[in-house]
Design an enzyme around this catalytic site. Structure first.
Site, short mmCIF file in Angstrom:
data_model
loop_
_atom_site.label_atom_id
_atom_site.label_comp_id
_atom_site.label_asym_id
_atom_site.label_seq_id
_atom_site.Cartn_x
_atom_site.Cartn_y
_atom_site.Cartn_z
N LYS A 241 3.50 23.21 19.98
CA LYS A 241 4.70 22.79 20.34
C LYS A 241 5.67 23.32 19.47
O LYS A 241 6.95 23.57 19.95
CB LYS A 241 5.07 21.31 20.81
CG LYS A 241 4.01 20.87 21.76
CD LYS A 241 4.78 19.52 22.18
CE LYS A 241 3.39 18.54 22.69
NZ LYS A 241 2.77 17.87 21.66
N LYS B 128 -2.76 27.19 14.85
CA LYS B 128 -3.08 26.67 16.28
C LYS B 128 -1.86 26.87 16.86
O LYS B 128 -0.75 26.85 16.46
CB LYS B 128 -3.28 25.25 15.99
CG LYS B 128 -2.38 24.31 15.64
CD LYS B 128 -2.74 22.82 16.04
CE LYS B 128 -1.69 21.70 15.96
NZ LYS B 128 -1.81 20.47 16.71
N LYS C 170 3.18 19.97 8.06
CA LYS C 170 4.17 19.93 8.74
C LYS C 170 5.39 19.52 7.71
O LYS C 170 6.56 19.87 7.93
CB LYS C 170 4.21 18.47 9.74
CG LYS C 170 3.28 18.69 11.13
CD LYS C 170 3.85 17.94 12.09
CE LYS C 170 2.95 18.13 13.30
NZ LYS C 170 3.17 17.34 14.57
N1 AQP Z 1 -3.74 24.31 19.78
C1 AQP Z 1 -4.55 23.48 20.32
N2 AQP Z 1 -5.77 23.69 20.60
C2 AQP Z 1 -6.52 22.43 21.16
N3 AQP Z 1 -6.11 21.29 21.38
C3 AQP Z 1 -4.88 20.87 20.82
N4 AQP Z 1 -4.01 19.96 20.92
C4 AQP Z 1 -2.57 20.31 20.38
N5 AQP Z 1 -2.73 21.54 20.06
C5 AQP Z 1 -3.90 22.04 20.25
C6 AQP Z 1 -4.39 18.70 21.35
O1 AQP Z 1 -3.36 18.27 22.32
C7 AQP Z 1 -3.47 16.76 22.17
C8 AQP Z 1 -1.94 16.30 22.14
O2 AQP Z 1 -1.37 16.75 20.97
P1 AQP Z 1 0.13 16.04 20.44
O3 AQP Z 1 1.01 16.20 21.47
O4 AQP Z 1 -0.08 14.42 20.51
O5 AQP Z 1 0.38 16.74 19.18
P2 AQP Z 1 -0.24 17.85 18.42
O6 AQP Z 1 -1.83 17.82 18.16
O7 AQP Z 1 0.60 17.79 16.95
O8 AQP Z 1 0.23 19.13 19.38
P3 AQP Z 1 1.09 20.36 18.93
O9 AQP Z 1 1.26 20.98 20.32
O10 AQP Z 1 0.55 21.08 17.88
O11 AQP Z 1 2.60 19.61 18.60
P4 AQP Z 1 3.41 19.71 17.40
O12 AQP Z 1 3.86 21.17 17.48
O13 AQP Z 1 4.60 18.78 17.86
O14 AQP Z 1 2.74 19.03 16.24
C9 AQP Z 1 -4.05 16.51 21.01
O15 AQP Z 1 -5.46 15.84 21.52
C10 AQP Z 1 -4.37 17.65 20.16
O16 AQP Z 1 -5.46 17.52 19.53
#
Ligand code: AQP
Length: 349
Positions: free
Chosen positions: A215, A212, A123
């Protein structure tokens, strides 16, 4: 670190997980987290699911949007099938014990451990000095989230594996350093998708299967949002990057075809079948046949969830009532744990 602390932990089994209210949720969040949340309600007596707004402010966020985004994630939990009579649903900032335990864990975790976390490196990129201290400390807050409830099981996507290892290291060091063997459990990740399939644990970007689905990707075309309508879903799947070959007859044939593997994995995880089953049906067929079938499946599965989210969001009073009740139930579990922690650390009382 050894696994000694796990052997001596004698407390009840408890599930904890959280989702950030940064932006609307996507298919990766749904399959990596929400589907598991719902399934685990039947397996475990105590499931605690949190909208982690303290994590969300580690990135720049418009204060005017935070409360609305928080309600939207809570609505997604409920619309996906999390039942507030079975599980505790609440907002992280409403339960102060998370931040108190984070400070104590900041004094347990070692700089070297946190510096190894690849999510921060991903990040922050080349701009680590400009990032907030909070973004760096994010995994310590995550350890506090889990251990404030002495949670034993943590359903997350594969991207969180390293953070869970850090949580275990912090629990183990706390137990050792303060002479409190078995006080904190060494929580176990529940990473696999339904039926222990690897699919669902890591959903990749629709445009670049080496990244992956996320968001924070600037392009909305890389992800399926839970709020997308049928046309948006069909368009994004149609435009998803693939290769020119037909789908293979066997799972082994997906090796080296990351984009095809991702789409087959999504189909399998959403339909709740194995990848082999998907290939039994679509093996030998081209993406011209497979992509519309996948889009239809996604619309059928996600459409009702989006509809239910809209209904819940239209009644914020009821949603807030569920979240307030959840916060009171969560605090009732966390406060006795923190009270013991204060004693163990030796604070004046
Ligand atoms: N691509 C993914 N495949 C499977 N699981 C995923 N998770 C996130 N992306 C994937 C799972 O979703 C849960 C919540 O995640 P989060 O919102 O707390 O943050 P994150 O993991 O950082 O998700 P994002 O969407 O990638 O957000 P940003 O872009 O803000 O970093 C977790 O259980 C995660 O494993």
């Amino acid at each position: 670190m050894t696994n000694e602390g796990a052997v001596t932990y004698k407390g009840p089994e408890r599930v904890f997980s959280g989702v950030q209210p940064t932006n609307g949720l996507h298919l990766g969040n749904y399959l990596g987290a929400l589907v598991k949340f719902v399934a685990l309600q039947e397996r475990f007596k105590e499931c605690i699911y949190c909208v982690v707004d303290l994590h969300a402010i580690t990135a720049d966020l418009d204060p005017k949007l935070l409360a609305g985004n928080t309600r939207e994630v809570a609505a997604a939990f409920l619309a996906a099938g999390v039942d507030p009579t079975k599980s505790i649903i609440f907002v992280q900032s409403a339960v102060r014990q998370h931040t108190e335990l984070t400070w104590i864990f900041n004094c347990v975790a070692r700089m070297g451990w946190v510096q190894r976390m690849t999510q921060f490196k991903d990040k922050a990129g080349k701009h680590a000095e400009r990032m907030s201290v909070g973004l760096f400390d994010y995994p310590v807050l995550m350890a506090a989230d889990i251990l404030a409830y002495k949670a034993t099981h943590v359903p997350v996507g594969e991207d969180q594996t390293q953070h869970l290892e850090l949580t275990r290291d912090i629990a183990q060091k706390f137990n050792n350093d303060f002479g409190a063997p078995g006080f904190f459990p060494l929580p176990e990740g529940l990473i696999q998708g339904p039926e222990n399939e690897k699919y669902g644990a890591r959903i990749m970007s629709l445009r670049d299967a080496s990244k992956k689905m996320s968001k924070s990707d600037p392009s909305d075309q890389t992800r399926i949002n839970l709020s997308d309508d049928a046309d948006a879903i069909a368009h994004k799947i149609k435009k998803a990057t693939t290769d020119p070959n037909p789908l293979p007859e066997t799972v082994e044939g997906l090796a080296g075809r990351a984009e095809a593997e991702n789409l087959v994995g999504i189909y399998a995880a959403v339909a709740g079948v194995s990848a082999a089953d998907v290939l039994k049906e679509f093996g030998g067929k081209g993406f011209g046949t497979f992509k519309p079938a996948l889009a239809d499946l996604l619309v059928t599965k996600l459409g009702p969830i989006a509809g239910e989210m809209r209904r819940l969001m239209a009644d914020p009073g009821s949603l807030d009532g569920i979240l307030r009740q959840g916060a009171a139930r969560a605090a009732a579990i966390a406060e006795p744990v923190l009270d013991d922690v204060r004693k163990i650390v030796g604070f004046w009382r």
